[in-house]
Scaffold this motif. Structure first.
Motif, PDB file in Angstrom:
ATOM      1  N   THR A 154      65.683  67.572  -8.535  1.00 22.32           N
ATOM      2  CA  THR A 154      65.844  66.197  -8.167  1.00 22.32           C
ATOM      3  C   THR A 154      65.889  66.209  -6.641  1.00 22.32           C
ATOM      4  N   ASP A 155      66.675  66.937  -6.030  1.00 22.38           N
ATOM      5  CA  ASP A 155      66.939  67.090  -4.373  1.00 22.38           C
ATOM      6  C   ASP A 155      65.822  67.304  -3.715  1.00 22.38           C
ATOM      7  N   PRO A 156      65.454  66.812  -2.791  1.00 18.73           N
ATOM      8  CA  PRO A 156      64.133  67.336  -2.118  1.00 18.73           C
ATOM      9  C   PRO A 156      64.221  68.630  -1.440  1.00 18.73           C
ATOM     10  N   LEU A 157      63.238  69.212  -1.526  1.00 23.80           N
ATOM     11  CA  LEU A 157      62.951  70.821  -0.717  1.00 23.80           C
ATOM     12  C   LEU A 157      62.929  70.825   0.597  1.00 23.80           C
ATOM     13  N   PRO A 158      63.629  71.622   1.251  1.00 19.17           N
ATOM     14  CA  PRO A 158      63.512  71.467   2.791  1.00 19.17           C
ATOM     15  C   PRO A 158      62.091  72.146   3.302  1.00 19.17           C
ATOM     16  N   ARG A 159      61.265  72.195   4.310  1.00 23.06           N
ATOM     17  CA  ARG A 159      59.896  72.431   4.326  1.00 23.06           C
ATOM     18  C   ARG A 159      60.179  73.577   5.630  1.00 23.06           C
ATOM     19  N   PHE A 160      59.846  74.768   5.222  1.00 25.60           N
ATOM     20  CA  PHE A 160      59.871  75.830   6.395  1.00 25.60           C
ATOM     21  C   PHE A 160      58.498  76.192   6.752  1.00 25.60           C
ATOM     22  N   VAL A 161      58.533  76.722   8.017  1.00 31.17           N
ATOM     23  CA  VAL A 161      57.082  77.267   8.474  1.00 31.17           C
ATOM     24  C   VAL A 161      57.144  78.920   8.927  1.00 31.17           C
ATOM     25  N   THR A 162      56.213  79.553   9.250  1.00 30.55           N
ATOM     26  CA  THR A 162      56.166  80.956   9.539  1.00 30.55           C
ATOM     27  C   THR A 162      56.541  80.981  10.943  1.00 30.55           C
ATOM     28  N   ALA A 163      57.584  81.843  11.114  1.00 32.31           N
ATOM     29  CA  ALA A 163      57.783  82.242  12.543  1.00 32.31           C
ATOM     30  C   ALA A 163      57.060  83.659  12.876  1.00 32.31           C
TER      31      ALA A 163
END
Lengths: 160, 160
Positions: free
Chosen positions: B87-96
């Motif tokens: 239900t809760d939105p997933l945080p969006r990560f990017v690649t470092a």
């Protein structure tokens, strides 16, 4: 550029790589050339090569750095042995390790320039460093440890 | 598997990634799920995803590790905050940063299993380690440094 790229000099049976094989019609067909002491490749991603909208997919950046550095490793080995790029066959390298630091988001919709510089040639192993730039700004840095392909990889029944 | 993957829980506007975006029809559509403490993704490369004939292209392997680890970073952060995956939105990560060690050639024509384990969650940064296996044998190991996507990446006029 119409002149032959490093990847044009791989033997036909080693030219099916998704990243740089001239005989892989579905692939990226990355092409690399000498530019003085550096190797250069220019690639314009397609619209669907996106990560976050408006920016280039990181896996594509890794692929560009990978294949371009592998080509540079082959050409540098070739050159270190005083071979002629137009006539003598180019040795085929494979990737032992790949590292990419993503310094900033890479904009989509412009050509990307990948530059590689060979750091070390030690027997069958070559270490290559690369930058990937868009509009003159470095967006990613990479390093590839390349090794000459073992004969066994083209032999039937090969396991490792 | 029909149950929702991590990538199904990204908001629509962040679902166009070539590697794992469900809305990118040209892309790989990598899907990741929890399997106990590890995240698992299974992907079967197409015939043209070759490097040396008979083996999987290294850039694809890097892409699988990249997107799967980014998904695992998001889901682990979510879980660490006691949020509900459905239900809760997933945080969006990017690649470092992305690192891949290619341990042996990866055979083409079989499903690949990517397993990821979160090593560290430190504020907006998550470090994830992964293995990629074919037929029960580990062919590559990877590590991804993931960071939560800066707000500016979805803002107009963003430069870095």
């Amino acid at each position: 550029m119409n002149r032959k790229a490093f990847q044009d000099l791989y033997p036909d049976e080693l030219c099916h790589c998704y990243g740089c094989g001239r005989l892989n019609e579905h692939g990226l067909q990355i092409r690399s050339h000498w530019d003085g002491a550096e190797a250069i490749a220019v690639f314009e991603p397609r619209a669907y090569h996106t990560g976050i909208s408006g920016y280039v997919y990181g896996g594509l950046i890794a692929s560009l750095i990978d294949c371009h550095c592998i080509g540079a490793a082959a050409a540098a080995t070739h050159r270190s042995e005083n071979m002629d790029l137009g006539t003598d066959p180019l040795p085929r390298f494979v990737t032992a390790a790949l590292h990419v630091d993503y310094l900033r988001p890479t904009p989509l919709g412009v050509p990307l320039e990948v530059r590689a510089r060979v750091e070390e040639i030690k027997g069958r192993k070559v270490v290559v460093a690369a930058t990937l730039s868009a509009e003159g700004e470095i967006c990613a840095r990479g390093q590839v440890v390349a090794v000459q392909m073992p004969e066994s990889m083209t032999s039937p029944g090969h396991k490792d």
